[in-house]
Design an enzyme around this catalytic site. Structure first.
Site, PDB file in Angstrom:
ATOM      1  N   ASN A   9       0.874  -1.175   0.000  1.00 50.19           N
ATOM      2  CA  ASN A   9       0.000   0.000   0.000  1.00 50.19           C
ATOM      3  C   ASN A   9       0.908   1.221   0.000  1.00 50.19           C
ATOM      4  O   ASN A   9       1.471   1.576   1.025  1.00 50.19           O
ATOM      5  CB  ASN A   9      -0.894  -0.024   1.248  1.00 50.19           C
ATOM      6  CG  ASN A   9      -1.735   1.237   1.380  1.00 50.19           C
ATOM      7  OD1 ASN A   9      -1.758   2.070   0.475  1.00 50.19           O
ATOM      8  ND2 ASN A   9      -2.417   1.384   2.507  1.00 50.19           N
TER       9      ASN A   9
ATOM     10  N   LYS B 147       0.165   4.202  -0.248  1.00 49.86           N
ATOM     11  CA  LYS B 147      -0.499   5.384   0.332  1.00 49.86           C
ATOM     12  C   LYS B 147      -0.282   6.594  -0.587  1.00 49.86           C
ATOM     13  O   LYS B 147      -0.209   6.425  -1.797  1.00 49.86           O
ATOM     14  CB  LYS B 147      -0.030   5.609   1.768  1.00 49.86           C
ATOM     15  CG  LYS B 147      -0.193   4.328   2.606  1.00 49.86           C
ATOM     16  CD  LYS B 147      -0.032   4.518   4.072  1.00 49.86           C
ATOM     17  CE  LYS B 147      -0.221   3.175   4.775  1.00 49.86           C
ATOM     18  NZ  LYS B 147      -0.144   3.253   6.225  1.00 49.86           N
TER      19      LYS B 147
ATOM     20  N   HIS C 223      -9.505   1.015   4.889  1.00 47.80           N
ATOM     21  CA  HIS C 223      -8.243   1.268   5.593  1.00 47.80           C
ATOM     22  C   HIS C 223      -8.499   2.213   6.762  1.00 47.80           C
ATOM     23  O   HIS C 223      -9.317   3.131   6.660  1.00 47.80           O
ATOM     24  CB  HIS C 223      -7.216   1.871   4.627  1.00 47.80           C
ATOM     25  CG  HIS C 223      -5.837   1.846   5.204  1.00 47.80           C
ATOM     26  ND1 HIS C 223      -5.416   2.763   6.129  1.00 47.80           N
ATOM     27  CD2 HIS C 223      -4.814   0.979   5.036  1.00 47.80           C
ATOM     28  CE1 HIS C 223      -4.171   2.473   6.488  1.00 47.80           C
ATOM     29  NE2 HIS C 223      -3.781   1.397   5.845  1.00 47.80           N
TER      30      HIS C 223
ATOM     31  N   GLU D  43      -6.914   4.645   7.811  1.00 45.71           N
ATOM     32  CA  GLU D  43      -6.712   6.063   7.495  1.00 45.71           C
ATOM     33  C   GLU D  43      -7.955   6.653   6.833  1.00 45.71           C
ATOM     34  O   GLU D  43      -8.269   7.825   7.031  1.00 45.71           O
ATOM     35  CB  GLU D  43      -5.461   6.222   6.612  1.00 45.71           C
ATOM     36  CG  GLU D  43      -4.193   6.008   7.445  1.00 45.71           C
ATOM     37  CD  GLU D  43      -3.015   5.429   6.692  1.00 45.71           C
ATOM     38  OE1 GLU D  43      -3.012   5.451   5.452  1.00 45.71           O
ATOM     39  OE2 GLU D  43      -2.090   4.934   7.373  1.00 45.71           O
TER      40      GLU D  43
ATOM     41  N   GLU E 138      -5.094  -4.980  10.522  1.00 42.85           N
ATOM     42  CA  GLU E 138      -4.098  -3.936  10.730  1.00 42.85           C
ATOM     43  C   GLU E 138      -4.394  -3.213  12.037  1.00 42.85           C
ATOM     44  O   GLU E 138      -5.225  -2.279  12.054  1.00 42.85           O
ATOM     45  CB  GLU E 138      -4.131  -2.923   9.576  1.00 42.85           C
ATOM     46  CG  GLU E 138      -3.895  -3.523   8.212  1.00 42.85           C
ATOM     47  CD  GLU E 138      -3.345  -2.501   7.221  1.00 42.85           C
ATOM     48  OE1 GLU E 138      -2.328  -2.803   6.598  1.00 42.85           O
ATOM     49  OE2 GLU E 138      -3.900  -1.397   7.113  1.00 42.85           O
TER      50      GLU E 138
ATOM     51  N   GLY F  93       2.599   2.439  10.779  1.00 41.18           N
ATOM     52  CA  GLY F  93       3.530   3.549  10.613  1.00 41.18           C
ATOM     53  C   GLY F  93       4.201   3.996  11.898  1.00 41.18           C
ATOM     54  O   GLY F  93       4.817   5.058  11.951  1.00 41.18           O
TER      55      GLY F  93
ATOM     56  N   SER G 219       3.694  -1.959  10.306  1.00 41.37           N
ATOM     57  CA  SER G 219       5.147  -1.974  10.520  1.00 41.37           C
ATOM     58  C   SER G 219       5.780  -3.327  10.209  1.00 41.37           C
ATOM     59  O   SER G 219       6.696  -3.767  10.909  1.00 41.37           O
ATOM     60  CB  SER G 219       5.486  -1.526  11.946  1.00 41.37           C
ATOM     61  OG  SER G 219       5.021  -0.209  12.166  1.00 41.37           O
TER      62      SER G 219
HETATM   63  P1  13P Z   1       3.106   0.502   7.674  1.00 43.30           P
HETATM   64  O1  13P Z   1       3.662  -0.786   7.072  1.00 43.30           O
HETATM   65  O2  13P Z   1       3.791   1.726   7.183  1.00 43.30           O
HETATM   66  O3  13P Z   1       3.003   0.405   9.157  1.00 43.30           O
HETATM   67  O4  13P Z   1       1.594   0.631   7.126  1.00 43.30           O
HETATM   68  C1  13P Z   1       0.743  -0.464   7.182  1.00 43.30           C
HETATM   69  C2  13P Z   1      -0.484  -0.145   6.430  1.00 43.30           C
HETATM   70  O5  13P Z   1      -1.244   0.722   6.809  1.00 43.30           O
HETATM   71  C3  13P Z   1      -0.728  -0.898   5.174  1.00 43.30           C
HETATM   72  O6  13P Z   1      -2.004  -0.665   4.693  1.00 43.30           O
END
Ligand code: 13P
Length: 251
Positions: free
Chosen positions: A9, A11, A95, A97, A167, A173, A212
Site C-alpha cells: 500500500n 499510500k 483502511h 486512514e 491492521e 507507521g 510496521s
Molecule cells: P506501515 O507498514 O507503514 O506500518 O503501514 C501499514 C499499512 O497501513 C498498510 O495498509
C-alpha cells in the site's frame, strides 16, 4: 492451502520518477519470489504507469479506495469499473486512514465491498483496533463488529471472495509491530468468527497482517498458521525491503 499474498500500500507517496525506479527494482527481483502472490496499490494517478510496467509480470496491482457509485456527479471519486479498466485486480477498502480521516463507517465499507465485487475487483478489506480499544480489552469486539457489517450487508460467500487485512491501528507507521503471538491470536479469532457463518469460507479466506511489517520481522509473522501474508505500507516503497518481505514467504 492458502497462497500467501504480499501487497504494498503505497499510500499517498511517490512521483512519476520514483514510481518508475521502484517498479524497475520490483521487476528485477520478482523472480526470487517463489511462493507469495505479489501486488502493489499505488495512488490512482500512477495506475496507468504501473499497468504499463507490470503487464505480463507476476505482479498484480490495485487501487487504494473506490466509490460506492459506478459513475456520475461525484467529484474526486474513482469508480470500480475505472480501476478494472486499467487492469486492477485488487482494491483496498476500509483502511483505518480512510475510516479516521474520511469518516468511513462500517456500513460504507460494506457498501464498498459490494461495489468492488460488482466491478470484478478483489477487496482487500482492512480491519483493526485502535490503541485505546486494545487497552480497553475490546479488540475482539471491534474486529467482530467490522466483519459482521460486511457479512450482514454482502453475505458470507461474498466476504469469501475478498481478502482480509488485520491492521492494528497502533502498529501502522509507528514501528510498533504486533508480536507474532498477538497477531496470530487475533487472526485465529477472525477466522473462527467467520467460521460461525461458514466454515469453508473461513478456511479458504486469506487474512493478511499489516502494521510496521519489515523484512526483519516478516518471517516470524508469516510462520503463524492464520497469517496468510502482509499488507505493507512504508516498507513497500523500497524495492529491496518489499521483495525481502515477499521472499520471507518462501521458507
Ligand atoms: P506501515 O507498514 O507503514 O506500518 O503501514 C501499514 C499499512 O497501513 C498498510 O495498509
Amino acid at each position: 492451502m492458502r497462497q500467501p499474498l504480499v501487497a504494498g500500500n503505497w499510500k499517498m507517496n511517490g512521483s512519476l520518477a520514483s514510481v518508475r525506479e521502484l517498479l524497475a527494482g520490483l521487476k528485477a527481483g520478482i523472480d526470487d519470489v517463489k511462493v507469495a502472490e505479489v501486488a502493489v496499490c499505488p495512488p490512482a494517478v500512477f495506475i496507468p504507469e504501473v499497468q504499463a510496467q507490470l503487464e505480463g509480470t507476476p505482479i498484480a496491482w490495485g487501487g487504494q479506495d473506490l466509490s460506492v457509485h459506478e459513475s456520475g456527479a461525484y467529484t474526486g471519486e474513482i469508480a470500480g469499473p475505472m480501476l478494472t479498466d486499467f487492469g486492477c485486480k485488487y482494491v483496498i477498502i476500509g483502511h483505518s486512514e480512510r475510516r479516521t480521516y474520511h469518516g468511513e463507517t462500517d456500513q460504507l465499507v460494506a457498501e464498498k465491498f459490494t461495489a468492488a465485487r460488482k466491478a470484478g475487483l478483489v477487496p482487500l478489506f482492512c480491519i483493526g483496533e485502535t490503541q485505546e480499544e486494545r487497552e480497553s480489552g475490546i479488540t475482539e469486539e471491534v474486529v467482530a463488529r467490522q466483519i459482521d457489517a460486511v457479512i450482514e450487508h454482502c453475505g458470507v460467500d461474498m466476504l469469501g471472495e475478498g481478502v482480509i487485512a488485520y491492521e492494528p491501528v497502533w502498529a501502522i507507521g509507528t514501528g510498533l509491530t504486533a508480536t507474532p503471538e498477538q497477531a496470530q491470536e487475533v487472526h485465529a479469532f477472525i477466522r473462527q468468527r467467520i467460521a460461525q457463518s461458514n466454515a469453508e469460507v473461513a478456511e479458504g479466506l486469506r487474512i493478511l497482517y499489516g502494521g510496521s511489517m519489515k523484512p526483519g520481522n516478516a518471517a516470524e509473522l508469516l510462520a503463524n498458521p492464520d497469517i496468510d501474508g502482509g499488507l505493507i505500507g512504508g516498507a513497500s516503497l523500497k524495492a529491496e525491503d518489499f521483495l525481502g518481505i515477499c521472499t520471507a514467504a518462501n521458507d
